[in-house]
Design a protein around this motif. Structure first.
Motif, PDB file in Angstrom:
ATOM      1  N   GLU A  76       0.649   4.288  -2.696  1.00  0.00           N
ATOM      2  CA  GLU A  76       0.379   5.671  -2.288  1.00  0.00           C
ATOM      3  C   GLU A  76       1.475   6.609  -2.771  1.00  0.00           C
ATOM      4  N   ASP A  77       2.729   6.162  -2.687  1.00  0.00           N
ATOM      5  CA  ASP A  77       3.827   7.012  -3.159  1.00  0.00           C
ATOM      6  C   ASP A  77       3.783   7.187  -4.674  1.00  0.00           C
ATOM      7  N   ALA A  78       3.265   6.186  -5.378  1.00  0.00           N
ATOM      8  CA  ALA A  78       3.126   6.322  -6.831  1.00  0.00           C
ATOM      9  C   ALA A  78       2.148   7.443  -7.163  1.00  0.00           C
ATOM     10  N   VAL A  79       1.089   7.576  -6.372  1.00  0.00           N
ATOM     11  CA  VAL A  79       0.136   8.668  -6.574  1.00  0.00           C
ATOM     12  C   VAL A  79       0.826  10.008  -6.359  1.00  0.00           C
ATOM     13  N   ALA A 102       0.821  -1.218   0.000  1.00  0.00           N
ATOM     14  CA  ALA A 102       0.000   0.000   0.000  1.00  0.00           C
ATOM     15  C   ALA A 102       0.848   1.258   0.000  1.00  0.00           C
ATOM     16  N   ALA A 103       1.948   1.252   0.753  1.00  0.00           N
ATOM     17  CA  ALA A 103       2.797   2.445   0.822  1.00  0.00           C
ATOM     18  C   ALA A 103       3.401   2.770  -0.534  1.00  0.00           C
ATOM     19  N   PRO A 130      -9.552   3.456  -0.201  1.00  0.00           N
ATOM     20  CA  PRO A 130      -9.046   3.973   1.079  1.00  0.00           C
ATOM     21  C   PRO A 130      -7.526   4.096   1.057  1.00  0.00           C
ATOM     22  N   GLY A 131      -7.047   5.205   1.595  1.00  0.00           N
ATOM     23  CA  GLY A 131      -5.613   5.465   1.617  1.00  0.00           C
ATOM     24  C   GLY A 131      -5.128   6.248   0.423  1.00  0.00           C
ATOM     25  N   ILE A 132      -5.819   6.079  -0.695  1.00  0.00           N
ATOM     26  CA  ILE A 132      -5.422   6.725  -1.945  1.00  0.00           C
ATOM     27  C   ILE A 132      -6.165   8.040  -2.167  1.00  0.00           C
ATOM     28  N   ALA A 140     -10.656   5.996   9.185  1.00  0.00           N
ATOM     29  CA  ALA A 140     -10.547   6.948  10.295  1.00  0.00           C
ATOM     30  C   ALA A 140      -9.093   7.325  10.512  1.00  0.00           C
ATOM     31  N   ILE A 141      -8.868   8.593  10.866  1.00  0.00           N
ATOM     32  CA  ILE A 141      -7.528   9.097  11.157  1.00  0.00           C
ATOM     33  C   ILE A 141      -7.587   9.792  12.504  1.00  0.00           C
TER      34      ILE A 141
END
Length: 360
Positions: free
Chosen positions: A206-209, A202-203, A231-233, A268-269
Protein backbone atom coordinates in the motif's frame (compact mmCIF):
# COMPACT_ATOMS: atom_id res chain seq x y z
CA UNK A 1 34.78 50.74 27.07
CA UNK A 2 32.60 48.03 28.61
CA UNK A 3 32.87 44.53 27.19
CA UNK A 4 29.26 43.34 26.80
CA UNK A 5 30.32 39.76 26.11
CA UNK A 6 32.46 39.55 29.25
CA UNK A 7 29.73 41.15 31.36
CA UNK A 8 27.10 38.70 30.19
CA UNK A 9 29.43 35.74 30.63
CA UNK A 10 29.92 36.82 34.23
CA UNK A 11 26.14 37.13 34.65
CA UNK A 12 25.74 33.48 33.67
CA UNK A 13 26.95 32.60 37.17
CA UNK A 14 24.41 34.82 38.95
CA UNK A 15 22.23 33.20 41.59
CA UNK A 16 19.08 34.61 40.01
CA UNK A 17 17.81 32.35 37.21
CA UNK A 18 16.17 35.28 35.41
CA UNK A 19 19.51 37.10 35.17
CA UNK A 20 21.21 33.94 33.86
CA UNK A 21 18.47 33.54 31.28
CA UNK A 22 18.71 37.15 30.13
CA UNK A 23 22.49 36.93 29.90
CA UNK A 24 22.28 33.80 27.75
CA UNK A 25 19.80 35.47 25.42
CA UNK A 26 22.08 38.49 25.09
CA UNK A 27 25.07 36.28 24.29
CA UNK A 28 23.05 34.63 21.55
CA UNK A 29 22.44 38.06 20.07
CA UNK A 30 26.14 39.00 20.31
CA UNK A 31 27.25 35.68 18.75
CA UNK A 32 30.75 35.81 20.17
CA UNK A 33 32.73 32.56 20.30
CA UNK A 34 34.08 33.41 23.76
CA UNK A 35 30.67 32.58 25.20
CA UNK A 36 30.58 28.99 23.94
CA UNK A 37 32.21 27.33 26.96
CA UNK A 38 30.17 29.16 29.60
CA UNK A 39 26.96 28.54 27.65
CA UNK A 40 27.73 24.82 27.38
CA UNK A 41 27.94 24.73 31.18
CA UNK A 42 24.41 26.15 31.31
CA UNK A 43 23.08 23.11 29.46
CA UNK A 44 23.08 21.54 32.95
CA UNK A 45 21.42 24.48 34.67
CA UNK A 46 18.75 23.61 37.22
CA UNK A 47 16.26 25.96 35.54
CA UNK A 48 14.61 24.89 32.30
CA UNK A 49 14.24 28.45 30.99
CA UNK A 50 17.97 29.01 31.42
CA UNK A 51 18.79 25.75 29.63
CA UNK A 52 16.52 26.73 26.74
CA UNK A 53 18.15 30.16 26.54
CA UNK A 54 21.58 28.52 26.40
CA UNK A 55 20.42 26.20 23.62
CA UNK A 56 19.10 29.19 21.66
CA UNK A 57 22.34 31.10 22.16
CA UNK A 58 24.59 28.23 21.09
CA UNK A 59 22.41 27.67 18.04
CA UNK A 60 22.71 31.35 17.13
CA UNK A 61 26.50 31.32 17.60
CA UNK A 62 26.66 28.37 15.22
CA UNK A 63 29.99 27.25 13.73
CA UNK A 64 32.25 28.43 16.60
CA UNK A 65 30.24 26.18 18.96
CA UNK A 66 30.52 22.99 16.93
CA UNK A 67 33.64 21.46 18.47
CA UNK A 68 32.41 22.04 22.01
CA UNK A 69 29.05 20.54 21.14
CA UNK A 70 30.69 17.47 19.57
CA UNK A 71 32.35 16.93 22.93
CA UNK A 72 28.95 17.04 24.61
CA UNK A 73 27.29 14.24 22.65
CA UNK A 74 28.87 11.68 25.00
CA UNK A 75 28.25 13.70 28.17
CA UNK A 76 27.05 11.65 31.18
CA UNK A 77 23.95 13.87 31.45
CA UNK A 78 21.37 12.69 28.89
CA UNK A 79 19.83 16.16 28.80
CA UNK A 80 23.15 17.63 27.69
CA UNK A 81 23.46 14.94 25.01
CA UNK A 82 19.99 15.70 23.70
CA UNK A 83 20.60 19.44 23.66
CA UNK A 84 24.00 19.13 21.94
CA UNK A 85 22.74 16.82 19.20
CA UNK A 86 19.67 18.99 18.69
CA UNK A 87 21.80 22.10 18.22
CA UNK A 88 24.15 20.28 15.83
CA UNK A 89 21.10 19.23 13.83
CA UNK A 90 20.29 22.89 13.24
CA UNK A 91 23.87 24.05 12.57
CA UNK A 92 24.58 21.25 10.07
CA UNK A 93 28.38 21.35 10.22
CA UNK A 94 30.23 18.51 8.45
CA UNK A 95 32.75 18.19 11.29
CA UNK A 96 30.02 16.72 13.47
CA UNK A 97 29.15 13.87 11.08
CA UNK A 98 31.37 11.12 12.59
CA UNK A 99 30.14 11.89 16.12
CA UNK A 100 26.52 11.97 14.95
CA UNK A 101 26.88 8.60 13.24
CA UNK A 102 28.04 7.17 16.56
CA UNK A 103 25.00 8.75 18.21
CA UNK A 104 22.78 6.54 16.07
CA UNK A 105 23.75 3.74 18.45
CA UNK A 106 22.77 5.69 21.58
CA UNK A 107 20.45 4.08 24.12
CA UNK A 108 18.58 7.40 24.25
CA UNK A 109 15.93 7.48 21.53
CA UNK A 110 15.82 11.29 21.51
CA UNK A 111 19.54 11.36 20.76
CA UNK A 112 19.09 8.82 17.96
CA UNK A 113 16.22 10.84 16.51
CA UNK A 114 18.07 14.16 16.62
CA UNK A 115 21.22 12.56 15.21
CA UNK A 116 19.23 11.21 12.27
CA UNK A 117 17.77 14.67 11.62
CA UNK A 118 21.25 16.20 11.76
CA UNK A 119 22.70 13.64 9.36
CA UNK A 120 19.88 14.22 6.92
CA UNK A 121 20.60 17.93 6.89
CA UNK A 122 24.34 17.31 6.53
CA UNK A 123 23.90 16.16 2.94
CA UNK A 124 26.76 13.73 3.48
CA UNK A 125 26.22 10.70 1.19
CA UNK A 126 28.28 8.42 3.43
CA UNK A 127 25.67 8.62 6.18
CA UNK A 128 22.91 6.83 4.26
CA UNK A 129 24.25 3.33 4.96
CA UNK A 130 24.46 4.15 8.68
CA UNK A 131 20.87 5.43 8.74
CA UNK A 132 19.13 2.53 7.00
CA UNK A 133 19.36 0.04 9.93
CA UNK A 134 17.40 2.51 12.10
CA UNK A 135 14.40 2.12 9.82
CA UNK A 136 13.57 -0.78 12.13
CA UNK A 137 14.22 1.14 15.36
CA UNK A 138 11.95 0.08 18.22
CA UNK A 139 10.73 3.69 18.58
CA UNK A 140 8.42 4.91 15.83
CA UNK A 141 9.52 8.55 16.19
CA UNK A 142 13.07 7.49 15.36
CA UNK A 143 11.96 5.48 12.34
CA UNK A 144 9.99 8.45 11.04
CA UNK A 145 12.93 10.82 11.53
CA UNK A 146 15.33 8.41 9.80
CA UNK A 147 12.98 8.04 6.84
CA UNK A 148 12.78 11.82 6.53
CA UNK A 149 16.57 12.12 6.85
CA UNK A 150 17.11 9.64 4.02
CA UNK A 151 14.62 11.53 1.87
CA UNK A 152 16.41 14.79 2.67
CA UNK A 153 19.74 13.30 1.59
CA UNK A 154 18.18 12.81 -1.84
CA UNK A 155 20.11 10.97 -4.57
CA UNK A 156 22.96 10.24 -2.15
CA UNK A 157 20.67 7.87 -0.26
CA UNK A 158 19.13 6.22 -3.33
CA UNK A 159 21.40 3.14 -3.55
CA UNK A 160 20.94 2.36 0.15
CA UNK A 161 17.16 2.81 -0.05
CA UNK A 162 16.79 0.65 -3.14
CA UNK A 163 18.79 -2.05 -1.41
CA UNK A 164 16.55 -1.68 1.66
CA UNK A 165 13.52 -2.63 -0.45
CA UNK A 166 14.87 -6.20 -0.33
CA UNK A 167 15.42 -6.22 3.45
CA UNK A 168 14.01 -9.15 5.43
CA UNK A 169 12.37 -6.84 8.00
CA UNK A 170 9.09 -5.38 6.74
CA UNK A 171 9.50 -2.15 8.72
CA UNK A 172 12.74 -1.41 6.88
CA UNK A 173 11.02 -1.95 3.53
CA UNK A 174 8.04 0.16 4.61
CA UNK A 175 10.08 3.19 5.60
CA UNK A 176 12.41 2.82 2.62
CA UNK A 177 9.34 3.05 0.38
CA UNK A 178 8.18 6.17 2.24
CA UNK A 179 11.59 7.81 1.83
CA UNK A 180 11.67 7.08 -1.90
CA UNK A 181 8.23 8.65 -2.28
CA UNK A 182 9.22 11.80 -0.42
CA UNK A 183 12.41 11.97 -2.45
CA UNK A 184 10.33 11.79 -5.67
CA UNK A 185 13.01 9.55 -7.11
CA UNK A 186 12.20 8.64 -10.70
CA UNK A 187 14.80 5.85 -10.52
CA UNK A 188 12.62 4.15 -7.91
CA UNK A 189 9.53 3.73 -10.12
CA UNK A 190 10.32 0.24 -11.39
CA UNK A 191 11.53 -1.09 -8.01
CA UNK A 192 8.39 0.30 -6.36
CA UNK A 193 6.19 -1.31 -8.99
CA UNK A 194 7.84 -4.62 -8.16
CA UNK A 195 7.12 -4.01 -4.47
CA UNK A 196 3.51 -3.08 -5.22
CA UNK A 197 2.90 -6.41 -6.94
CA UNK A 198 5.15 -8.74 -4.98
CA UNK A 199 5.91 -7.67 -1.42
CA UNK A 200 4.67 -10.13 1.18
CA UNK A 201 3.36 -7.38 3.46
CA UNK A 202 0.13 -5.54 2.62
CA UNK A 203 1.23 -2.34 4.35
CA UNK A 204 4.40 -2.20 2.26
CA UNK A 205 2.45 -2.76 -0.96
CA UNK A 206 0.00 0.00 0.00
CA UNK A 207 2.83 2.41 0.79
CA UNK A 208 4.40 1.62 -2.57
CA UNK A 209 1.20 2.86 -4.22
CA UNK A 210 1.34 6.09 -2.21
CA UNK A 211 5.00 6.55 -3.09
CA UNK A 212 4.29 6.12 -6.81
CA UNK A 213 1.68 8.86 -6.53
CA UNK A 214 4.14 11.15 -4.78
CA UNK A 215 6.76 10.56 -7.47
CA UNK A 216 4.16 11.37 -10.13
CA UNK A 217 5.75 9.44 -13.00
CA UNK A 218 3.33 8.42 -15.77
CA UNK A 219 5.21 5.13 -16.22
CA UNK A 220 3.22 3.86 -13.24
CA UNK A 221 -0.21 4.62 -14.73
CA UNK A 222 -0.95 1.38 -16.57
CA UNK A 223 0.20 -0.68 -13.58
CA UNK A 224 -1.89 1.27 -11.09
CA UNK A 225 -4.91 0.68 -13.31
CA UNK A 226 -4.25 -3.07 -13.03
CA UNK A 227 -4.40 -3.14 -9.20
CA UNK A 228 -7.65 -1.22 -8.82
CA UNK A 229 -9.61 -4.35 -7.94
CA UNK A 230 -7.30 -5.37 -5.10
CA UNK A 231 -8.82 -4.75 -1.63
CA UNK A 232 -6.79 -2.24 0.33
CA UNK A 233 -5.12 -0.90 -2.79
CA UNK A 234 -8.09 0.53 -4.72
CA UNK A 235 -8.58 3.93 -2.97
CA UNK A 236 -4.81 4.48 -2.79
CA UNK A 237 -4.33 3.65 -6.46
CA UNK A 238 -7.10 6.08 -7.41
CA UNK A 239 -5.42 8.84 -5.39
CA UNK A 240 -2.06 8.02 -6.97
CA UNK A 241 -3.56 8.24 -10.45
CA UNK A 242 -4.91 11.68 -9.64
CA UNK A 243 -1.52 12.82 -8.35
CA UNK A 244 0.22 11.53 -11.48
CA UNK A 245 -2.27 13.35 -13.70
CA UNK A 246 -2.08 11.03 -16.71
CA UNK A 247 -5.18 11.47 -18.89
CA UNK A 248 -5.12 7.79 -19.82
CA UNK A 249 -6.68 7.16 -16.40
CA UNK A 250 -9.65 9.48 -16.96
CA UNK A 251 -12.16 6.94 -18.41
CA UNK A 252 -11.55 4.51 -15.53
CA UNK A 253 -11.72 7.27 -12.94
CA UNK A 254 -15.01 8.52 -14.39
CA UNK A 255 -16.46 5.01 -14.15
CA UNK A 256 -15.36 4.72 -10.52
CA UNK A 257 -16.68 8.18 -9.64
CA UNK A 258 -20.01 7.33 -11.25
CA UNK A 259 -20.27 4.04 -9.39
CA UNK A 260 -20.33 1.93 -12.57
CA UNK A 261 -16.97 0.19 -12.11
CA UNK A 262 -17.38 -1.65 -8.83
CA UNK A 263 -14.91 -4.38 -7.84
CA UNK A 264 -16.07 -7.94 -7.22
CA UNK A 265 -14.98 -7.70 -3.58
CA UNK A 266 -14.61 -4.69 -1.32
CA UNK A 267 -13.54 -4.12 2.26
CA UNK A 268 -15.73 -2.65 4.99
CA UNK A 269 -14.39 0.35 6.92
CA UNK A 270 -15.91 1.26 10.26
CA UNK A 271 -15.51 4.66 11.89
CA UNK A 272 -17.47 7.34 13.77
CA UNK A 273 -20.49 5.05 14.03
CA UNK A 274 -20.78 4.60 10.26
CA UNK A 275 -19.90 1.61 8.11
CA UNK A 276 -18.35 2.43 4.76
CA UNK A 277 -16.74 0.35 2.05
CA UNK A 278 -13.54 0.98 0.20
CA UNK A 279 -15.61 1.42 -2.94
CA UNK A 280 -17.29 4.47 -1.40
CA UNK A 281 -13.88 5.88 -0.50
CA UNK A 282 -12.74 5.14 -4.04
CA UNK A 283 -15.63 7.12 -5.51
CA UNK A 284 -14.61 10.20 -3.50
CA UNK A 285 -10.97 9.66 -4.39
CA UNK A 286 -11.86 9.37 -8.07
CA UNK A 287 -13.77 12.66 -7.96
CA UNK A 288 -10.73 14.38 -6.41
CA UNK A 289 -8.47 12.76 -8.98
CA UNK A 290 -10.59 14.00 -11.88
CA UNK A 291 -10.41 17.51 -10.47
CA UNK A 292 -6.62 17.27 -10.31
CA UNK A 293 -6.26 15.95 -13.85
CA UNK A 294 -8.62 18.59 -15.23
CA UNK A 295 -9.85 16.79 -18.34
CA UNK A 296 -13.00 18.50 -19.69
CA UNK A 297 -14.62 15.17 -20.49
CA UNK A 298 -15.04 14.58 -16.75
CA UNK A 299 -17.31 17.61 -16.20
CA UNK A 300 -20.64 15.77 -16.64
CA UNK A 301 -19.56 13.01 -14.25
CA UNK A 302 -18.48 15.54 -11.64
CA UNK A 303 -21.80 17.37 -11.93
CA UNK A 304 -23.61 14.07 -11.48
CA UNK A 305 -21.48 13.38 -8.39
CA UNK A 306 -23.07 16.43 -6.75
CA UNK A 307 -26.14 14.27 -6.31
CA UNK A 308 -24.40 11.77 -4.04
CA UNK A 309 -23.94 12.60 -0.36
CA UNK A 310 -20.52 10.96 -0.12
CA UNK A 311 -19.08 12.74 -3.17
CA UNK A 312 -20.92 16.08 -3.14
CA UNK A 313 -18.34 18.24 -1.39
CA UNK A 314 -15.46 16.64 -3.30
CA UNK A 315 -17.30 17.16 -6.60
CA UNK A 316 -17.92 20.84 -5.88
CA UNK A 317 -14.24 21.35 -5.03
CA UNK A 318 -13.18 19.47 -8.17
CA UNK A 319 -15.46 21.57 -10.37
CA UNK A 320 -13.97 24.77 -8.97
CA UNK A 321 -10.60 23.66 -10.34
CA UNK A 322 -12.04 23.85 -13.87
CA UNK A 323 -12.85 27.53 -13.42
CA UNK A 324 -15.26 29.17 -15.86
CA UNK A 325 -15.51 25.95 -17.89
CA UNK A 326 -17.67 24.49 -15.12
CA UNK A 327 -20.16 27.36 -15.01
CA UNK A 328 -22.42 26.18 -17.91
CA UNK A 329 -22.62 22.77 -16.24
CA UNK A 330 -23.45 24.15 -12.79
CA UNK A 331 -26.08 26.73 -13.69
CA UNK A 332 -28.71 24.18 -14.84
CA UNK A 333 -28.24 22.32 -11.55
CA UNK A 334 -28.79 25.53 -9.61
CA UNK A 335 -31.92 26.24 -11.64
CA UNK A 336 -33.60 22.84 -11.41
CA UNK A 337 -32.54 21.08 -8.21
CA UNK A 338 -34.81 21.18 -5.19
CA UNK A 339 -32.16 19.80 -2.84
CA UNK A 340 -30.97 22.62 -0.55
CA UNK A 341 -27.71 20.83 0.18
CA UNK A 342 -26.90 20.54 -3.50
CA UNK A 343 -27.88 24.17 -4.08
CA UNK A 344 -25.57 25.26 -1.29
CA UNK A 345 -22.55 23.46 -2.77
CA UNK A 346 -23.32 24.66 -6.28
CA UNK A 347 -23.60 28.27 -5.11
CA UNK A 348 -20.32 27.93 -3.20
CA UNK A 349 -18.61 26.50 -6.27
CA UNK A 350 -19.96 29.20 -8.56
CA UNK A 351 -18.91 31.88 -6.12
CA UNK A 352 -15.34 30.55 -5.99
CA UNK A 353 -15.26 30.40 -9.78
CA UNK A 354 -16.25 34.05 -9.89
CA UNK A 355 -19.84 33.82 -11.15
CA UNK A 356 -22.43 36.18 -9.64
CA UNK A 357 -26.26 36.18 -9.98
CA UNK A 358 -27.33 38.18 -13.01
CA UNK A 359 -24.10 37.50 -14.85
CA UNK A 360 -24.38 35.44 -18.04
Amino acid sequence: MADAVAENIAALRDGDWAIREEAAVCLGTLRDGRAVGPLVVLLQDTDRAVRQAAIGALTAIGEPAVLALIGCVTHPDSGVQEAAVGILAVIGDQRAVPALVRCLGSGNWIVRSQAAKALGRSGNPQTAVALVPLLQDKVKAVRVEVAQALATLGPAALPALLDALKHDEWLVRLHAVESLGRMKAGEAVEPLLYVMFNDADAAVREDAVRALGEIGDARATEFLLKVLDEPGIRPLAVEALGAIGDRRAVPTLMAIAGGTARPETTRAITGCGDVWTEDVLSMSAAVRALGLIGDDSALPVLVSSLGHTVTRAEAAAALVRFGAKATPHLLPVLKHTQDDNVRYHVKEALGQIGWRPGRL
